[in-house]
Motif scaffolding. Structure first.
Motif, short mmCIF file in Angstrom:
data_model
loop_
_atom_site.label_atom_id
_atom_site.label_comp_id
_atom_site.label_asym_id
_atom_site.label_seq_id
_atom_site.Cartn_x
_atom_site.Cartn_y
_atom_site.Cartn_z
N GLY A 9 50.13 54.13 44.44
CA GLY A 9 48.95 54.82 43.99
C GLY A 9 48.13 54.00 43.01
N VAL A 10 48.12 52.68 43.20
CA VAL A 10 47.44 51.78 42.27
C VAL A 10 46.25 51.14 42.98
CG1 VAL A 10 47.65 49.65 40.94
CG2 VAL A 10 49.53 51.30 40.97
N TRP A 11 45.13 51.09 42.28
CA TRP A 11 43.96 50.44 42.83
C TRP A 11 44.04 48.94 42.58
CZ3 TRP A 11 40.10 52.69 45.63
CH2 TRP A 11 39.01 51.89 45.94
N ILE A 12 43.77 48.16 43.62
CA ILE A 12 43.84 46.71 43.52
C ILE A 12 42.42 46.15 43.47
CG2 ILE A 12 44.61 44.59 44.63
CD1 ILE A 12 46.79 46.37 45.99
N MET A 13 42.07 45.48 42.40
CA MET A 13 40.73 44.93 42.25
C MET A 13 40.72 43.46 42.64
SD MET A 13 38.09 45.05 39.01
CE MET A 13 39.17 44.22 37.85
N ARG A 14 39.87 43.12 43.59
CA ARG A 14 39.71 41.72 43.97
C ARG A 14 38.24 41.30 44.02
NH1 ARG A 14 42.00 42.22 50.21
NH2 ARG A 14 41.12 44.26 50.64
N LYS A 15 37.34 42.26 44.27
CA LYS A 15 35.91 41.95 44.22
C LYS A 15 35.19 43.04 43.41
CE LYS A 15 33.60 40.44 47.86
NZ LYS A 15 32.84 40.46 49.15
N LEU A 16 34.51 42.60 42.37
CA LEU A 16 33.80 43.49 41.46
C LEU A 16 32.31 43.17 41.48
CD1 LEU A 16 33.60 45.40 38.86
CD2 LEU A 16 34.05 43.30 37.54
N VAL A 17 31.47 44.20 41.60
CA VAL A 17 30.04 44.03 41.44
C VAL A 17 29.60 44.81 40.20
CG1 VAL A 17 27.74 44.48 42.37
CG2 VAL A 17 29.53 43.64 43.88
N CYS A 18 28.88 44.15 39.32
CA CYS A 18 28.36 44.78 38.10
C CYS A 18 26.86 44.91 38.23
CB CYS A 18 28.70 43.94 36.87
SG CYS A 18 30.46 43.61 36.67
N ILE A 19 26.37 46.13 38.29
CA ILE A 19 24.93 46.36 38.41
C ILE A 19 24.42 46.96 37.11
CG2 ILE A 19 25.21 48.63 39.51
CD1 ILE A 19 22.61 47.92 41.12
N GLY A 20 23.27 46.45 36.66
CA GLY A 20 22.77 46.94 35.39
C GLY A 20 21.45 46.29 35.01
N GLN A 41 36.24 35.02 35.37
CA GLN A 41 37.04 33.86 35.01
C GLN A 41 38.39 34.26 34.43
OE1 GLN A 41 34.50 31.65 32.32
NE2 GLN A 41 32.81 31.64 33.79
N ARG A 42 38.38 35.25 33.56
CA ARG A 42 39.62 35.64 32.89
C ARG A 42 40.60 36.34 33.82
NH1 ARG A 42 38.02 37.79 26.80
NH2 ARG A 42 37.04 35.84 26.10
N LEU A 43 40.07 37.15 34.73
CA LEU A 43 40.95 37.91 35.62
C LEU A 43 41.21 37.20 36.94
CD1 LEU A 43 39.64 41.57 35.09
CD2 LEU A 43 41.40 40.32 33.81
N GLY A 44 40.47 36.15 37.21
CA GLY A 44 40.67 35.42 38.45
C GLY A 44 40.23 36.20 39.66
N ILE A 45 39.15 36.97 39.52
CA ILE A 45 38.63 37.76 40.63
C ILE A 45 37.21 37.34 40.94
CG2 ILE A 45 40.08 39.76 40.06
CD1 ILE A 45 37.51 41.06 38.87
N CYS A 46 36.69 37.81 42.04
CA CYS A 46 35.28 37.62 42.37
C CYS A 46 34.48 38.67 41.61
CB CYS A 46 35.06 37.77 43.88
SG CYS A 46 33.33 37.70 44.38
N SER A 47 33.67 38.24 40.67
CA SER A 47 32.84 39.15 39.87
C SER A 47 31.38 38.78 40.06
CB SER A 47 33.23 39.07 38.39
OG SER A 47 32.41 39.91 37.60
N LEU A 209 46.58 41.80 41.90
CA LEU A 209 47.72 41.12 42.47
C LEU A 209 47.33 39.74 42.98
CD1 LEU A 209 49.45 44.01 44.43
CD2 LEU A 209 49.85 43.25 42.10
N GLU A 210 48.17 38.76 42.72
CA GLU A 210 47.87 37.37 43.03
C GLU A 210 47.57 37.19 44.51
OE1 GLU A 210 46.95 33.71 41.81
OE2 GLU A 210 47.82 35.21 40.45
N GLU A 211 48.32 37.87 45.38
CA GLU A 211 48.14 37.64 46.80
C GLU A 211 46.84 38.22 47.32
OE1 GLU A 211 51.19 41.15 46.69
OE2 GLU A 211 50.60 39.44 45.43
N PHE A 212 46.15 39.06 46.51
CA PHE A 212 44.90 39.64 46.98
C PHE A 212 43.69 38.96 46.38
CE2 PHE A 212 47.86 43.33 47.36
CZ PHE A 212 47.83 43.39 48.74
N LYS A 213 43.89 37.94 45.52
CA LYS A 213 42.74 37.29 44.92
C LYS A 213 41.99 36.45 45.93
CE LYS A 213 44.68 37.06 40.26
NZ LYS A 213 45.13 36.19 39.16
#
Length: 213
Positions: A9-20, A41-47, A209-213
């Motif tokens: 029941g955990v959400w896995i974040m790999r791509k984040l869009v910030c709109i503002g 950069q800090r989380l190693g995700i696509c932001s 999770l590393e395998e989803f980055k």
């Protein structure tokens, strides 16, 4: 693979869009040094930074399909409203656009986070010539907006990143003397603090999770 880990029941974040608006774009800094870039950069995700200087929530909603949905992120961060308040928009109108974007995000199966913008430096605005009566009204509106967003996030069951509360607290803890470059936009240090606030808040609820980055 679905972004939800059904077993845990955990959400896995790999791509984040910030709109503002400019607080997301990073006005006064290089775009890579704005808080969304620092978070990536800090989380190693696509932001992906989709902040736009001077934008209103109406503009954010108008470009939401192109700037958010089209990228198919699993997580979206929506933060706007400062320009609405500074230009005298009624809060019910702003909240309507926040709700519209939230509903679109849910329909696209995204994890939704709403950012509460920090207060401007009201003392600096007075020093720069804004009438004190107007500054008092702005302070009331920013406080009311925070209360509306907190209630909305609770009712809509979406996440909330409270920059209005955490930004001054953390800047004080860091003994930073200048919080804004112009009364509204953060200093370079301020954008790093915003990134910390986002990461600390979101990572309590999202697994990367590393395998989803």
């Amino acid at each position: 693979m679905n972004n939800i880990n059904e077993r845990k029941g955990v959400w896995i974040m790999r791509k984040l869009v910030c709109i503002g608006d400019s607080l997301t774009y990073g006005f006064g800094a290089c775009k890579d040094d704005a808080w969304p870039g620092i978070v990536g950069q800090r989380l190693g995700i696509c932001s992906i930074n989709k902040g736009q200087n001077g934008d209103f929530t109406s503009g954010m909603a108008a470009r939401f399909d192109e700037d958010v949905i089209a990228f198919k992120p699993d997580t979206v961060m929506i933060m706007g409203g400062s320009n609405d308040i500074l230009n005298g928009w009624p809060l019910y109108r702003t909240m309507g656009f926040i709700e519209e974007m939230t509903e679109a995000s849910k329909a696209a199966k995204m994890q939704v986070w709403i950012g509460i913008p920090m207060n401007p430096d009201f003392e600096m605005l007075v020093l720069e010539g804004m009438p004190e009566q107007m500054v008092r009204r702005l302070k009331e509106k920013f406080t009311e907006y925070r209360e509306l967003l907190l209630e909305f996030c609770k009712e809509a069951s979406v996440g909330c990143v409270d920059f209005q509360k955490e930004y001054p607290r953390r800047m004080s803890m860091e003994n930073v003397s200048q919080w804004f470059i112009d009364g509204v936009h953060p200093t370079a240090k301020g954008y790093h603090i915003m990134a910390e606030i986002f990461a600390d808040t979101v990572c309590m609820n999202i697994t990367i999770l590393e395998e989803f980055k």
